[in-house]
Write a protein that holds these residues in place. Structure first.
Motif, PDB file in Angstrom:
ATOM      1  N   ILE A  82       0.861  -1.181   0.000  1.00 57.33           N
ATOM      2  CA  ILE A  82       0.000   0.000   0.000  1.00 57.33           C
ATOM      3  C   ILE A  82       0.899   1.233   0.000  1.00 57.33           C
ATOM      4  O   ILE A  82       1.869   1.303   0.767  1.00 57.33           O
ATOM      5  N   LYS A  83       0.600   2.172  -0.885  1.00 55.85           N
ATOM      6  CA  LYS A  83       1.446   3.375  -0.952  1.00 55.85           C
ATOM      7  C   LYS A  83       0.920   4.424   0.016  1.00 55.85           C
ATOM      8  O   LYS A  83      -0.257   4.800  -0.030  1.00 55.85           O
ATOM      9  N   VAL A  84       1.782   4.895   0.892  1.00 58.23           N
ATOM     10  CA  VAL A  84       1.361   5.815   1.956  1.00 58.23           C
ATOM     11  C   VAL A  84       1.804   7.238   1.647  1.00 58.23           C
ATOM     12  O   VAL A  84       2.939   7.479   1.224  1.00 58.23           O
ATOM     13  N   HIS A  85       0.868   8.186   1.855  1.00 56.76           N
ATOM     14  CA  HIS A  85       1.163   9.608   1.623  1.00 56.76           C
ATOM     15  C   HIS A  85       0.797  10.403   2.862  1.00 56.76           C
ATOM     16  O   HIS A  85      -0.171  10.073   3.546  1.00 56.76           O
ATOM     17  N   TRP A  86       1.555  11.436   3.119  1.00 58.20           N
ATOM     18  CA  TRP A  86       1.273  12.286   4.282  1.00 58.20           C
ATOM     19  C   TRP A  86       0.823  13.656   3.819  1.00 58.20           C
ATOM     20  O   TRP A  86       1.438  14.257   2.943  1.00 58.20           O
ATOM     21  N   ALA A  87      -0.227  14.158   4.436  1.00 55.44           N
ATOM     22  CA  ALA A  87      -0.705  15.499   4.084  1.00 55.44           C
ATOM     23  C   ALA A  87      -0.887  16.320   5.353  1.00 55.44           C
ATOM     24  O   ALA A  87      -1.562  15.896   6.272  1.00 55.44           O
ATOM     25  N   GLU A  88      -0.260  17.495   5.357  1.00 54.60           N
ATOM     26  CA  GLU A  88      -0.403  18.325   6.540  1.00 54.60           C
ATOM     27  C   GLU A  88      -1.697  19.129   6.495  1.00 54.60           C
ATOM     28  O   GLU A  88      -2.353  19.328   7.499  1.00 54.60           O
ATOM     29  N   THR A  89      -2.062  19.555   5.300  1.00 52.95           N
ATOM     30  CA  THR A  89      -3.274  20.355   5.163  1.00 52.95           C
ATOM     31  C   THR A  89      -4.259  19.645   4.239  1.00 52.95           C
ATOM     32  O   THR A  89      -3.885  18.718   3.520  1.00 52.95           O
ATOM     33  N   ASN A  94      -5.788  17.000  -0.922  1.00 49.06           N
ATOM     34  CA  ASN A  94      -6.492  17.075  -2.209  1.00 49.06           C
ATOM     35  C   ASN A  94      -5.518  16.934  -3.372  1.00 49.06           C
ATOM     36  O   ASN A  94      -5.780  16.221  -4.343  1.00 49.06           O
ATOM     37  N   SER A  95      -4.398  17.635  -3.262  1.00 44.94           N
ATOM     38  CA  SER A  95      -3.432  17.616  -4.360  1.00 44.94           C
ATOM     39  C   SER A  95      -2.847  16.225  -4.536  1.00 44.94           C
ATOM     40  O   SER A  95      -2.610  15.790  -5.672  1.00 44.94           O
ATOM     41  N   ILE A  96      -2.617  15.547  -3.423  1.00 44.96           N
ATOM     42  CA  ILE A  96      -2.088  14.177  -3.515  1.00 44.96           C
ATOM     43  C   ILE A  96      -3.081  13.273  -4.244  1.00 44.96           C
ATOM     44  O   ILE A  96      -2.726  12.538  -5.167  1.00 44.96           O
ATOM     45  N   VAL A  97      -4.362  13.380  -3.836  1.00 44.88           N
ATOM     46  CA  VAL A  97      -5.388  12.553  -4.487  1.00 44.88           C
ATOM     47  C   VAL A  97      -5.459  12.874  -5.982  1.00 44.88           C
ATOM     48  O   VAL A  97      -5.479  11.980  -6.838  1.00 44.88           O
ATOM     49  N   LEU A  98      -5.437  14.162  -6.282  1.00 50.59           N
ATOM     50  CA  LEU A  98      -5.523  14.576  -7.686  1.00 50.59           C
ATOM     51  C   LEU A  98      -4.358  14.014  -8.498  1.00 50.59           C
ATOM     52  O   LEU A  98      -4.544  13.484  -9.604  1.00 50.59           O
ATOM     53  N   LYS A  99      -3.177  14.123  -7.906  1.00 52.32           N
ATOM     54  CA  LYS A  99      -1.975  13.648  -8.609  1.00 52.32           C
ATOM     55  C   LYS A  99      -2.080  12.144  -8.898  1.00 52.32           C
ATOM     56  O   LYS A  99      -1.804  11.703 -10.024  1.00 52.32           O
ATOM     57  N   ILE A 100      -2.513  11.391  -7.919  1.00 51.49           N
ATOM     58  CA  ILE A 100      -2.654   9.941  -8.124  1.00 51.49           C
ATOM     59  C   ILE A 100      -3.646   9.682  -9.258  1.00 51.49           C
ATOM     60  O   ILE A 100      -3.412   8.873 -10.154  1.00 51.49           O
ATOM     61  N   LEU A 101      -4.763  10.398  -9.216  1.00 47.49           N
ATOM     62  CA  LEU A 101      -5.793  10.197 -10.238  1.00 47.49           C
ATOM     63  C   LEU A 101      -5.270  10.583 -11.617  1.00 47.49           C
ATOM     64  O   LEU A 101      -5.491   9.875 -12.610  1.00 47.49           O
ATOM     65  N   GLN A 102      -4.565  11.704 -11.662  1.00 43.14           N
ATOM     66  CA  GLN A 102      -4.033  12.142 -12.968  1.00 43.14           C
ATOM     67  C   GLN A 102      -3.008  11.160 -13.506  1.00 43.14           C
ATOM     68  O   GLN A 102      -2.973  10.882 -14.700  1.00 43.14           O
ATOM     69  N   ASP A 103      -2.184  10.638 -12.606  1.00 43.66           N
ATOM     70  CA  ASP A 103      -1.193   9.638 -13.029  1.00 43.66           C
ATOM     71  C   ASP A 103      -1.848   8.426 -13.673  1.00 43.66           C
ATOM     72  O   ASP A 103      -1.232   7.700 -14.448  1.00 43.66           O
ATOM     73  N   HIS A 104      -3.101   8.191 -13.285  1.00 42.35           N
ATOM     74  CA  HIS A 104      -3.810   7.037 -13.841  1.00 42.35           C
ATOM     75  C   HIS A 104      -4.839   7.430 -14.894  1.00 42.35           C
ATOM     76  O   HIS A 104      -5.668   6.619 -15.279  1.00 42.35           O
ATOM     77  N   ASP A 105      -4.808   8.697 -15.275  1.00 42.85           N
ATOM     78  CA  ASP A 105      -5.778   9.180 -16.259  1.00 42.85           C
ATOM     79  C   ASP A 105      -7.219   8.961 -15.823  1.00 42.85           C
ATOM     80  O   ASP A 105      -8.089   8.695 -16.652  1.00 42.85           O
ATOM     81  N   ALA A 106      -7.443   9.031 -14.549  1.00 40.19           N
ATOM     82  CA  ALA A 106      -8.792   8.746 -14.049  1.00 40.19           C
ATOM     83  C   ALA A 106      -9.704   9.958 -14.265  1.00 40.19           C
ATOM     84  O   ALA A 106      -9.322  11.090 -13.959  1.00 40.19           O
ATOM     85  N   ARG A 107     -10.900   9.728 -14.780  1.00 38.37           N
ATOM     86  CA  ARG A 107     -11.868  10.814 -15.013  1.00 38.37           C
ATOM     87  C   ARG A 107     -13.042  10.732 -14.058  1.00 38.37           C
ATOM     88  O   ARG A 107     -13.674  11.730 -13.742  1.00 38.37           O
ATOM     89  N   THR A 108     -13.409   9.526 -13.649  1.00 34.06           N
ATOM     90  CA  THR A 108     -14.529   9.395 -12.715  1.00 34.06           C
ATOM     91  C   THR A 108     -14.114   8.511 -11.538  1.00 34.06           C
ATOM     92  O   THR A 108     -13.411   7.518 -11.713  1.00 34.06           O
ATOM     93  N   ASN A 297      -4.157  18.084   9.190  1.00 38.33           N
ATOM     94  CA  ASN A 297      -5.119  19.193   9.287  1.00 38.33           C
ATOM     95  C   ASN A 297      -5.364  19.640  10.733  1.00 38.33           C
ATOM     96  O   ASN A 297      -6.505  19.716  11.185  1.00 38.33           O
ATOM     97  N   GLY A 298      -4.315  19.914  11.442  1.00 41.52           N
ATOM     98  CA  GLY A 298      -4.454  20.470  12.796  1.00 41.52           C
ATOM     99  C   GLY A 298      -4.454  19.427  13.896  1.00 41.52           C
ATOM    100  O   GLY A 298      -4.401  19.762  15.077  1.00 41.52           O
ATOM    101  N   ARG A 299      -4.512  18.174  13.523  1.00 40.68           N
ATOM    102  CA  ARG A 299      -4.617  17.130  14.555  1.00 40.68           C
ATOM    103  C   ARG A 299      -3.367  17.057  15.426  1.00 40.68           C
ATOM    104  O   ARG A 299      -3.470  16.828  16.631  1.00 40.68           O
ATOM    105  N   SER A 300      -2.202  17.257  14.824  1.00 44.03           N
ATOM    106  CA  SER A 300      -1.002  17.151  15.670  1.00 44.03           C
ATOM    107  C   SER A 300      -0.924  18.335  16.628  1.00 44.03           C
ATOM    108  O   SER A 300      -0.348  18.227  17.706  1.00 44.03           O
ATOM    109  N   ARG A 301      -1.528  19.438  16.253  1.00 42.03           N
ATOM    110  CA  ARG A 301      -1.619  20.583  17.170  1.00 42.03           C
ATOM    111  C   ARG A 301      -2.516  20.199  18.357  1.00 42.03           C
ATOM    112  O   ARG A 301      -2.180  20.429  19.521  1.00 42.03           O
TER     113      ARG A 301
END
Ligand code: SF4
Lengths: 478, 254
Positions: A82-89, A94-108, A297-301
């Motif tokens: 499983i590929k793991v990604h970390w997002a602070e915000t 969103n950008s990570i999800v978008l990038k993965i989708l774009q890498d796969h040419d996903a439209r829906t 998204n603020g959880r570590s705070r």
């Protein structure tokens, strides 16, 4: 003039709902039903208490060493493929999800239910980038058709009745006649969604529990749509808040027993999915790739503060909403936040800051109904009071953004006066005398009294105080 | 009956302190006095310090901890002896028993606050568990319903005690309200900060009380009493609202 939701206050939004007797009735009935179902599940109070202690302990243990366990999760997921990604915000997520989708040419993409994706406002973000996201949970699908946000974290369209749903379906589903027959409505949604599942380029889901020890993602659901979204499309992306972790598989049974019973009064959900890896050679189904996006998204705070940290124990069962007398009157949209109800009242100001959500902790009588039923024993009321304090104290914990921003000179002066009077017995007795004499003559239009008397008669000051009566009746003073 | 609360039942004392609470003092002194009379009738010496004022709850609940502590400290001074402190209000009792320790955590007088807190008892709990009070009902047959205050029930663990007392009155029939434990919408400043939501809650509460068909509603918390009785008066409800201390004294005084 119509006011935007963002600019209005809780009180103003509540006003609209309170005037809507149909909506109020819908909520009240729904909440009554859910409370009764939950109570039936936990009829044995001693058993419930010990189960709750186990559930709370499991979450407490995780929160004692969250950073280290997250690393363990990452290592084990990665080892499982499983590929793991970390997002602070949320933007990063969103950008990570978008990038993965774009890498796969996903439209829906088809989505299982996920509150974190609501937190990210993912659908709108993807839409902007030309990707269509379809909600596949029936409730989520309905509110997506209506263009609304969920009003409850477990039952997102609990505010709608059959008629409203029937009307939405005729308007949005081709060839669908108006019917209030629940089976027919469900069928219609199923027909639409089935074709979407088959055609989707990717599936997206939330995560109920991630197991650090094994790198397993646990997902519970009732409709089978979660299973379809995570197995049918070639790509599966799971998004989760970093607190959705447990140490070991042994922690899962108590939490799995607590969550659905607290939420909907079911002993267990229809489906319990445990995802450990993408499709392996020789396996007949499952996605070729699985990604896990971990959102901070603020959880570590929040995590950094010893008291506030308890907020992160939440397993998102929604029981606190079901039992909250305020939520039952005003519904979820009044909170104008992703997470409504008691947990939302403490979580939202911590994630979004006091300036944005500082009025939420005041939308509470501190009745403790939520504390009584929370399956992981979160001291919601105490955290509520702590946040009220943060709102008016400029110098406090950096864990809360915007601490002190609701401080006003007037309120400070009022409380300084209050302290002066009640901390000095002689002054208090003098004040009480004045109240007795003149209190009942206060003009009805004055602040506080005016609000109070909107549905009540004014309280009447007694002729003699208890202090005086006690003395008269010969009660000793020392 | 066995106590539901987390704290132990103390031995029967010879002397107790009475903390009247500010709402009782100004608005319901007769209820306050009735509680003292019940205790005295049981043979206890009841001391009412004239220097008492307020438990500090309004400030604490608004986040004004320093102000709440200052007022709490005035109570430490007013109740110096190690006697139990009896409170005719679940909410104020909950503030002192459950919240003082946390309010004073890390303060120089933390130990004093904790010792004070451990002496606090809600009146009906004390009457049942410590005094096992026997009540000779001298009143006419009557139906009543009970309203349990949120703080009594969920902070002080006082759940069945007041109803137990009502059951000990031979001429009183207790009718249960299925929504007994639901908040009446008072919540101190909540009632004025969010008047409309609070109004909806108390309106529903009154309806549920009327739905029981009881002639009187008895409660043990003056915040709820003020809220519910005010709403009842405004809507012309036939139900008569009472504080439990006054009710018990009246029924048993002959
Ligand atoms: S705070 Fe407790 S009751 Fe509320 S959603 Fe979270 S776990 Fe459930």
């Amino acid at each position: 003039m119509a006011e935007t939701a963002a600019a209005s206050t809780f009180v103003e939004r509540a006003h609209k709902v309170l005037g809507n007797t149909k909506l109020r009735g819908n909520f009240r009935r729904a909440m009554d039903g859910l409370m009764a179902k939950r109570a039936a599940q936990f009829a044995d109070i001693a058993a419930w208490k010990s189960l709750r202690a186990r559930g709370a302990a499991a979450k407490r243990r995780v929160l004692a060493r969250l950073p280290e366990l997250l690393e363990q999760l990452e290592a084990n997921c990665t080892a499982n493929g499983i590929k793991v990604h970390w997002a602070e915000t949320t933007h990063e997520a969103n950008s990570i999800v978008l990038k993965i989708l774009q890498d796969h040419d996903a439209r829906t993409i088809v989505k299982g239910k996920s509150m974190v994706s609501e937190e990210m406002h993912l659908n709108a973000f993807l839409q902007k980038h030309g990707i269509e996201a379809i909600e596949s949970d029936l409730g989520e699908y309905i509110i997506q058709l209506a263009g609304e946000a969920p009003s409850h974290i477990v039952m997102p369209c609990i505010h709608k009745d059959k008629g409203e749903i029937a009307e939405l379906f005729t308007r949005h589903i081709d060839g669908q006649p108006y019917t209030e027959d629940v089976a027919e409505l469900t069928d219609a949604a199923r027909r639409v969604l089935r074709s979407r599942f088959a055609a989707a380029d990717a599936g997206l889901s939330g995560v109920n529990f991630a197991v650090a020890e094994t790198g397993t993602l646990v997902l519970i659901e009732n409709e089978g749509n979660g299973r379809l979204s995570t197995t049918l499309p070639p790509l599966h992306i799971a998004v989760m808040g970093i607190e959705k972790l447990v140490e070991t598989l042994d922690d899962i049974p108590p939490l799995l027993s607590l969550l659905p019973r607290s939420a909907t009064g079911q002993s267990i959900t229809t489906y319990v999915n445990m995802i450990t890896s993408p499709r392996k050679p020789g396996e007949k189904d499952g996605p070729q790739e699985v990604h896990l996006v971990l959102l901070d998204n603020g959880r570590s705070r929040v995590y950094a503060d010893n008291q506030l940290r308890d907020t992160l124990r939440c397993i998102r069962c929604g029981a606190c909403m079901n039992h909250c007398p305020v939520y039952a009157r005003v519904g979820g949209h009044t909170y104008n936040a992703v997470y409504p109800g008691p947990i939302g009242k403490i979580l939202t100001p911590q994630l979004d800051g006091i300036a944005v959500a500082g009025d939420l902790p005041h939308a509470c009588t501190l009745c403790n109904a939520c504390v009584e039923i929370c399956p992981v024993n979160i001291p919601i009321a105490d955290i509520m009071v702590r946040l009220r304090r943060e709102a008016v104290h400029p110098s406090d914990s950096p864990a809360v953004m915007g601490a002190g921003c609701k401080h006003t000179a007037t309120e400070a002066a009022v409380w300084a006066g209050w302290k002066k009077m009640y901390a000095s017995p002689a002054l208090y007795r003098m004040g009480a005398k004045m109240m007795q004499r003149f209190g009942n003559m206060m003009p009805g239009g004055m602040p506080l009294l005016k609000e109070w008397t909107s549905v009540r008669t004014r309280p009447v000051f007694a002729k003699k105080t208890l202090h005086e009566l006690a003395k008269e009746q010969g009660y000793s003073d020392v | 009956m066995t106590p539901a609360s987390a704290y132990p039942v103390p031995p029967r004392p010879a002397t107790v302190y009475y903390f009247g609470t500010c709402l009782v003092d100004l608005f319901y002194p007769d209820a306050g006095l009735a509680g003292m009379d019940l205790l005295r009738r049981e043979g206890l010496k009841v001391v009412f310090p004239q220097n008492q004022t307020c438990c500090g709850q309004p400030a604490r609940n608004t986040g004004m901890y320093e102000e709440a502590r200052a007022v709490a400290r005035a109570q430490f001074k007013a109740f110096p002896n190690p006697w139990p402190i009896i409170v005719p209000s679940g909410s104020c009792a909950g503030m002192m028993r459950m919240h003082y320790p946390e309010l004073f955590a890390g303060e120089p007088d933390q130990a004093e606050a904790e010792a004070f807190a451990s002496r606090v008892y809600e009146l009906t709990w004390f009457l049942v568990h410590v005094l096992d009070i026997q009540l000779k009902d001298k009143g006419e047959p009557l139906t009543v319903t009970w309203h349990g205050s949120c703080h009594s029930v969920r902070e002080m663990g006082v759940t069945d005690e007041p109803k137990e007392l009502l059951r000990r009155l031979s001429n009183v029939t207790l009718v249960e309200n299925p929504r007994e434990k639901e908040c009446c919408g008072f919540g101190g400043t909540f009632a004025v900060r969010m008047p409309e939501v609070s109004g909806a809650m108390v309106t529903d509460k009154v309806a549920s009380i009327e739905g029981t068909g009881a002639a009187q509603m008895v409660t043990g918390d003056c915040g709820c009493l003020m809220n519910i009785s005010g709403a009842m008066a405004k809507s012309g409800s036939p139900v008569k609202p009472r504080h439990i201390a006054e009710f018990l004294k009246e029924r048993t005084n002959g």
